[in-house]
Design an enzyme around this catalytic site. Structure first.
Site, PDB file in Angstrom:
ATOM      1  N   HIS A 180       0.938  -0.989  -0.030  1.00 16.77           N
ATOM      2  CA  HIS A 180       0.018   0.038  -0.023  1.00 16.77           C
ATOM      3  C   HIS A 180       0.814   1.227  -0.225  1.00 16.77           C
ATOM      4  O   HIS A 180       1.071   1.877   1.022  1.00 16.77           O
ATOM      5  CB  HIS A 180      -0.938   0.169   1.228  1.00 16.77           C
ATOM      6  CG  HIS A 180      -2.058   0.723   1.095  1.00 16.77           C
ATOM      7  ND1 HIS A 180      -1.845   2.077   1.094  1.00 16.77           N
ATOM      8  CD2 HIS A 180      -3.326   0.586   1.262  1.00 16.77           C
ATOM      9  CE1 HIS A 180      -3.144   2.850   1.093  1.00 16.77           C
ATOM     10  NE2 HIS A 180      -3.977   1.805   1.164  1.00 16.77           N
ATOM     11  N   GLU A 199      -0.861   1.202  -5.190  1.00 16.55           N
ATOM     12  CA  GLU A 199      -0.864  -0.095  -4.606  1.00 16.55           C
ATOM     13  C   GLU A 199      -0.608  -1.071  -5.513  1.00 16.55           C
ATOM     14  O   GLU A 199      -1.437  -1.395  -6.490  1.00 16.55           O
ATOM     15  CB  GLU A 199      -1.757  -0.164  -3.613  1.00 16.55           C
ATOM     16  CG  GLU A 199      -2.260   0.894  -2.817  1.00 16.55           C
ATOM     17  CD  GLU A 199      -3.499   0.920  -1.930  1.00 16.55           C
ATOM     18  OE1 GLU A 199      -3.768  -0.301  -1.566  1.00 16.55           O
ATOM     19  OE2 GLU A 199      -4.206   1.945  -1.837  1.00 16.55           O
TER      20      GLU A 199
END
Length: 302
Positions: free
Chosen positions: A172, A272
């Site tokens: 992330h 991400e």
């Protein structure tokens, strides 16, 4: 921490309530919390942090750090929005979003340094504490490779159970932006994405990605990408992935987020590297899968 016994460029320190590996190599610097195996700073010598870290980030036990590269594993996002094979392994109530890896303690499993680069590995062996929400058995290892020109992460899952294992996951990555409205992502042109802000409807990306407020999309591909954030140009490449998540909270959600200043949405974005939505991965007993990303930077011509 015997792996650090002869380390020249790394030491274990404390930041708030968390144990942190501080890497001070002549060619680069990095900071990595053992909780969550959470990298929140990487900067080649003479450069600024390549990653965005919230000025309100808190270093507390059981709390994910806002910024850097949280590891979402062994499921990504809202548990209820995961594919059936992933949901079938979840149990109990109040299942946390993005899995448990980002707030779990990881252990240092390997360390190697040279005059040019440094590699370290951390492992997570899910404990009895995770059985409350997860019925599977697996081992995760994250390997970080730091050099003056690139940052590489490799997240490997090994199914240690006797049956099939289904996971979603993401690296992330938070990136800084000098102005979100001038920030673009190239490489996703023509790719179908799920717009989670509009009933998860499929859309087609027309031209580069621009930001005009809250953005939350799962792209159904993982091409090489160029991310231009005003002063910086990043290159992001993925491996073991066929999905990419692009996220910015916009002004309204920013006011509701924890550890996130109200106006911080204008100076960051997330791109991400993922196995999300239909890109979930199913592993048979003993099988492994590696999700990897490499981030590099170019300087703008003066």
């Amino acid at each position: 921490m015997n792996h650090l016994a002869n380390a020249r460029h790394a030491r274990l320190t404390r930041v708030g309530e968390l144990d942190v590996l501080e890497i001070s190599h002549p060619r680069f610097h990095a900071s990595l919390a053992l909780q969550g195996a959470h990298l929140y700073r990487f900067a080649p010598a003479g450069d600024q942090n390549w990653l965005w870290l919230s000025p309100s980030a808190r270093f507390e036990l059981g709390r994910s750090i806002r910024g850097g590269i949280p590891i979402c594993w062994p499921w990504f996002g809202d548990p209820a929005r995961n594919p059936g094979p992933v949901r079938s392994q979840l149990r109990g109530s109040d299942i946390p979003a993005h899995g448990f890896a980002r707030t779990a303690p990881w252990s240092l499993a390997g360390f190697q340094e040279t005059a040019e680069d440094l590699t370290l590995a951390l492992v997570l062996e899910p404990s009895v504490n995770h059985r409350e929400h997860w019925a599977a058995t697996a081992r995760a290892q994250i390997t970080f490779r730091f050099s003056p020109s690139a940052l590489t992460l490799e997240l490997t899952t090994e199914n240690n159970g006797s049956g099939a294992l289904a996971i979603t996951q993401a690296l992330h990555t938070y990136l800084p932006a000098s102005g979100i409205e001038q920030t673009t992502i190239s490489g996703l042109e023509g790719v179908t994405y799920l717009d989670t802000l509009d009933r998860w409807q499929p859309r087609n990306q027309d031209g580069p990605v621009w930001f005009r407020g809250e953005t939350d999309r799962i792209y159904q591909a993982a091409p090489d990408m160029t991310i231009e954030t005003g002063e910086r140009i990043y290159r992001l490449t993925a491996r073991g992935s066929a999905s990419t998540v692009v996220w910015n909270p916009g002004p309204d959600k920013a006011r509701r987020l924890s550890d996130f200043p109200d106006n911080a949405w204008t100076s960051m974005l997330c791109v991400e590297t993922a196995n999300a939505a239909d890109d979930y991965r199913e592993l048979s007993a003993g099988q492994k899968h590696t999700l990897a990303m490499t981030l590099s930077r170019e300087r703008r011509a003066s």
